[in-house]
Write a protein that holds these residues in place. Sequence first.
Motif: not given
Length: 159
Positions: A28-46
């Motif tokens: 994981a890269k730490i990004d103090t400028g980003a508010s929310t964390s992010t995860l790499h994902a594809s084929d995202i389906e609700p």
Amino acid sequence: MKTFDHLAVIGLREWIALPDLGLAGLRAKIDTGASTSTLHASDIEPFERDGQPWVRFTAHLGSLVQRRHCHREAPLVSMKTIRSSTGHTQHRYVICTNMVLGDRHWPVEFTLTCRKTMRYRALLGAKALVEGQLVVNPALTYVQGKPLLAAPATSSGVR
């Protein structure tokens, strides 16, 4: 200079695990400028499960060279509009899952998005750092070591 003994020091990059999703060894890269964390994902389906909103997705692990992926499902927390530093906006699904970094373990909200052109599959934002009581020394990397994957969680219903 003030010091705070209850805060853990982390570097600009750290190893994390997401035990409820069965994922370990994520850089994981730490990004103090980003508010929310992010995860790499594809084929995202609700979808719905027992009348509740969920999301299924393919989680991508490893580096650009050594790629691995796995299919996961998690309760959907919300949708969020993210604005990049260039002003581009994107609507993303948000999940909340337990994260392990060093000897700390706490729930973190992650937006799901394609990061295939990025070096790091996960990005830790400021909210996760505050909730985990972490302070960043950008001169350091991988200070906390690689967390081991805990026994799979069964109480969250994540499959």
